[in-house]
Design an enzyme around this catalytic site. Structure first.
Site, PDB file in Angstrom:
ATOM      1  CE1 TYR A  33      -8.864  41.233  14.187  1.00 37.21           C
ATOM      2  CE2 TYR A  33      -8.594  43.416  15.160  1.00 37.21           C
ATOM      3  CZ  TYR A  33      -8.726  42.613  14.043  1.00 37.21           C
ATOM      4  OH  TYR A  33      -8.718  43.175  12.793  1.00 37.21           O
ATOM      5  CG  ASP A  34      -6.916  45.238  20.023  1.00 38.63           C
ATOM      6  OD1 ASP A  34      -7.273  45.333  18.835  1.00 38.63           O
ATOM      7  OD2 ASP A  34      -7.546  45.753  20.967  1.00 38.63           O
ATOM      8  CB  SER A  83      -9.742  51.492  11.607  1.00 35.08           C
ATOM      9  OG  SER A  83      -9.762  50.764  12.771  1.00 35.08           O
ATOM     10  CG  LEU A  84      -9.870  55.668  16.056  1.00 34.36           C
ATOM     11  CD1 LEU A  84     -10.572  55.783  17.397  1.00 34.36           C
ATOM     12  CD2 LEU A  84      -9.100  56.938  15.760  1.00 34.36           C
ATOM     13  CD  GLU A 114     -15.027  62.573  21.275  1.00 33.80           C
ATOM     14  OE1 GLU A 114     -15.168  61.484  20.679  1.00 33.80           O
ATOM     15  OE2 GLU A 114     -15.216  63.662  20.756  1.00 33.80           O
ATOM     16  CE  LYS A 116     -11.724  51.879  20.177  1.00 36.92           C
ATOM     17  NZ  LYS A 116     -12.910  51.448  19.545  1.00 36.92           N
ATOM     18  CG  ASP A 118     -17.077  47.262  22.509  1.00 38.45           C
ATOM     19  OD1 ASP A 118     -16.806  47.233  21.294  1.00 38.45           O
ATOM     20  OD2 ASP A 118     -17.052  46.252  23.238  1.00 38.45           O
ATOM     21  CD  GLU A 174     -18.869  53.166  17.553  1.00 36.02           C
ATOM     22  OE1 GLU A 174     -18.936  51.957  17.801  1.00 36.02           O
ATOM     23  OE2 GLU A 174     -18.231  53.625  16.590  1.00 36.02           O
ATOM     24  CE1 TYR A 226     -17.057  58.601  16.628  1.00 39.58           C
ATOM     25  CE2 TYR A 226     -18.549  57.450  18.091  1.00 39.58           C
ATOM     26  CZ  TYR A 226     -17.692  57.451  17.008  1.00 39.58           C
ATOM     27  OH  TYR A 226     -17.485  56.297  16.313  1.00 39.58           O
ATOM     28  CE  LYS A 291     -12.771  61.483  18.259  1.00 38.05           C
ATOM     29  NZ  LYS A 291     -14.202  61.659  18.056  1.00 38.05           N
ATOM     30  CE  LYS A 315      -9.387  48.009  22.140  1.00 39.47           C
ATOM     31  NZ  LYS A 315     -10.307  47.450  21.196  1.00 39.47           N
ATOM     32  CB  CYS A 409     -28.092  12.159  23.532  1.00 38.57           C
ATOM     33  SG  CYS A 409     -28.926  13.078  24.830  1.00 38.57           S
ATOM     34  CB  CYS A 412     -31.808   9.783  25.609  1.00 37.24           C
ATOM     35  SG  CYS A 412     -31.590  10.554  24.001  1.00 37.24           S
ATOM     36  CB  CYS A 427     -30.254  14.939  21.609  1.00 38.29           C
ATOM     37  SG  CYS A 427     -31.316  13.532  21.937  1.00 38.29           S
ATOM     38  CB  CYS A 432     -33.923  13.389  24.656  1.00 38.29           C
ATOM     39  SG  CYS A 432     -32.537  13.800  25.719  1.00 38.29           S
TER      40      CYS A 432
END
Ligand code: IVH
Length: 671
Positions: A33-34, A83-84, A114, A116, A118, A174, A226, A291, A315, A409, A412, A427, A432
């Site tokens: 994603y990042d 967000s960060l 600190e 992070k 998750d 969190e 935090y 920070k 990260k 399946c 079966c 199935c 089965c």
């Protein structure tokens, strides 16, 4: 071309935001994603600022995602939850410092470093020291009120104690789940035929957003705080480090360690130290947050639409490895769900050899366009479960074909079907053989009837030979029946018959768990057995009396009623009863339960018995077993390899027992 890619990236990121924030079921790893975000940011830079939001989210505030659901009341944060900015790059971290130093025209700035965490972001509001509400981040400006779902967190204080309690304060933190609790719940879900959660974060997020707080209470959540949101009086704290000290004084759960640093070089050293230590932390830590220490300075530096300028998240890389997808096999579970599994050329990822990985469902394979023969990238989600992230297009061999999910399946050959809104193909044939095997294996397993000598291989033989079509038929078996099977001799046949015979007097909750009622795992089975006392009473209970039991929510209640309504289930129970299985709870005098009111936590490895055995012994004596240490813990049983729980018990002055001391206590439980 570039414009097209930007549009494509924006759409893709928006989709992943929804999956992550709203549905708690991401399809890609945080790292992937990042990468998408970084690619988009780079292209957008080239396009100029003006059309930044042209076809993206309707409002820039949505750049922090949106976790809100219609079913919860919304609440506006007094101070927004931003967000960060993320980076994986050392030089970008130093650029961050440079930008800030420019703003303040300073040679060096003091920072706090600190872990992070998750987890799932939460904002707690205290008015005159009293907890008023807990709110999710939502879209950053307003979030969902989830107070009822988090109140059972043992570390969550309802009242702040100590000096300098502000009139109003928003404290940010969190919510997370330990790996142990994550594994426990997924194991139960697997047994109950429910879809599995991908990692502890998603499970924590799903729990915070459960519509039924009673179900939320069955899953242990933890909390770490935090951050400072709004505060009245406004200038009560001058530094982040000072606020941190207040959190400690008010006895709020907080990060195990944070580092003060005088400049970016020292902060960088702290980040490296944190990376070394994070494995031992109680919570999943995927990076460091740096920070600016001065809160006045934070205000002055301000924020962009998405993130503050005074903080950055560095990260840590998750280890990724390349390997080859050798094949895709499908497995049929006891509920009929057909799961695709990747066969991989063995590769070592984060310390263990990976040769198989779940591919979740058919859509997932199509989305990733995985083909047999592909070179693929594998990583461990939340550092535990191996995942196939993507294939490498440049290495795709010639002649590969898109994967075709079976229409029938694999076991079966019945045509598979899919309920709308569900990801899994199933199935539909309850006869089965794969499902029959699954149901019998589950029934005989350790967490259920615990029948010795009835493992996977023997179950497969019995089903194949048509000697056990359901769990009821197990009890009609004779030693002669078994002697017909390969590998059985007089002695082994007799052993299995004896094991089956003795399983008849197992505790009622084991039988309930063994029946495999959807959504009902061991914890709920224990609640039902304790409160209602017999299968008959459970079958007769109406919805109202079921949900009045602590730990039973409406979804479970519906499933329980559905199960007992079915004629074939009622017939099976009657047959089990006629074979002499115990369908009532054995009443125990209080004198037999001397550990009532005592809470135990088990950690490290035990030699004389397994942890489930130890738990069973404690519960039989009336005690409770909990997953994590708190002030309420009576004893911590610590074997070799104990880590953070032992440290926590020491700080809280909880009595610590080694295995020998625990065994002595078991031998004389009344003392
Ligand atoms: S400070 C203005 N400190 O990570 C934002 N956030 O990816 C201040 N997080 O939104 C956030 N650990 O939910 C901060 N030690 C920590 C954190 C932390 C985890 C979360 C938080 C944040 C997100 C950004």
């Amino acid at each position: 071309m570039e414009v097209k890619r930007v549009q494509q990236l924006r759409a893709e990121i928006r989709r992943h935001d929804e999956l992550y924030y709203r549905d708690s079921s991401p399809l890609i790893s945080d790292r992937e994603y990042d990468r998408l975000k970084a690619e988009l940011a780079k292209l957008e830079k080239g396009q100029g600022e003006l059309d930044l939001f042209a076809d993206a989210s309707p409002s820039p505030t949505l750049t922090v995602g949106d976790d809100r659901l219609d079913s919860f009341a919304s609440h506006r944060h007094l101070s927004p939850m931003l967000s960060l900015d993320n980076t994986y790059d050392k030089s970008e971290f130093f650029e961050f410092d440079q930008r800030l130093r420019k703003i303040f025209e300073a040679d060096a700035l003091p920072y706090v470093v600190e872990p992070k965490i998750d987890g799932v972001a939460i904002s707690l509001t205290y008015v005159q020291g009293k907890l008023e509400r807990a709110v999710t981040r939502g879209n950053g400006a307003e979030g969902d009120v989830v107070t009822q779902n988090v109140l059972h967190i043992s570390e969550l204080p309802r009242q702040l104690e100590g000096s300098r309690i502000p009139e109003v304060i928003e404290i940010r933190g969190e919510i997370y789940m330990t790996h142990g609790e994550f594994l426990r719940i997924n194991e139960e879900r697997e047994k109950a035929g429910a879809p599995l959660y991908a990692n502890p974060r998603n499970l924590a997020a799903g729990t915070v957003k459960l519509l039924d707080p009673k179900e939320a209470r069955q899953r242990k959540l933890e909390l770490v705080l935090y951050g400072l949101g709004a505060c009245e009086p406004e200038h009560l704290f001058e530094r982040q480090s000072e606020f941190h000290a207040a959190i400690v004084e008010w006895q709020l759960p907080t990060v195990e360690k944070s580092w003060g640093s005088r400049n970016a070089d020292e902060a960088w050293n702290a980040i490296k130290e944190l990376d070394e230590l994070r494995e031992g932390f109680a919570y999943p830590t995927d990076g460091a947050v740096v920070k600016l220490d001065s809160i006045m300075g934070q205000r002055e530096a301000g924020a962009t639409a998405k993130a503050p300028r005074w903080a950055i998240a560095y990260k840590f890389e998750t280890e990724q490895c390349e390997t080859v997808l050798l094949g895709i096999e499908t497995q049929v579970g006891r509920t009929g769900a057909v799961t695709p599994v990747a066969h991989l050329e063995p590769v070592v990822v984060a310390g263990t050899t990976v040769s198989r990985a779940t591919l979740h469902n058919a859509d997932e394979i199509i989305r990733k366009d995985l083909r047999v023969g592909d070179a693929v990238i594998v990583e461990k989600a939340g550092e535990i479960i191996p995942q196939v992230i993507r294939y490498l297009p440049e290495k795709r061999p010639e002649g590969t074909h898109p994967y075709l999910f079976p229409e029938n399946c694999p076991e079966c050959h019945t045509q598979l079907s899919r309920t709308e809104g569900e990801a899994a193909w199933r199935c539909p044939a309850s006869s089965c053989p794969a499902q029959v095997r699954g149901r019998i294996e589950h029934f005989a397993s350790r967490g259920c009837m615990d029948v010795e000598n009835l493992g996977e291989a023997v179950v497969a033989q019995l089903v194949e030979a048509g000697k056990a079509r359901d769990v009821g038929e197990l009890y009609a078996l004779t030693a002669d029946d078994l002697l017909d099977l390969e590998g059985f001799a007089e002695k082994s046949a007799k052993n299995l018959i004896v094991a089956l015979e003795s399983s008849k007097s197992q505790a009622l909750w084991r039988l309930i768990n063994g029946l495999g009622i959807k959504h009902v795992g061991a914890a709920a089975a224990k609640d039902l057995a304790r409160e209602l006392g017999s299968l008959d009473m459970i079958a007769k209970a109406d919805e109202e009396s079921l949900v009045s039991i602590e730990g039973i929510g409406s979804i479970m209640a519906e499933s329980i009623q559905g199960f007992f309504k079915e004629e074939k289930n009622r017939e099976l129970i009657a047959r089990l009863e006629s074979h002499g299985l115990r369908v009532e709870e054995r009443t125990q005098a209080v004198g037999d339960r001397p550990w009532t009111g005592k809470t135990f936590v088990l950690t490290g490895s035990l030699v004389e018995m397994t942890r489930p055995e130890a738990s069973a012994r404690i519960e039989a004596l009336g005690g409770k077993v909990s997953a994590s240490v708190s002030k309420k813990t009576s004893y911590l049983v610590a074997g070799p390899g104990a880590g953070s729980k032992l440290a926590k018990a020491e700080t809280l002055a909880v009595e610590i027992l080694d295995e020998a001391a625990f065994l002595t206590m078991l031998a004389e439980p009344g003392d």
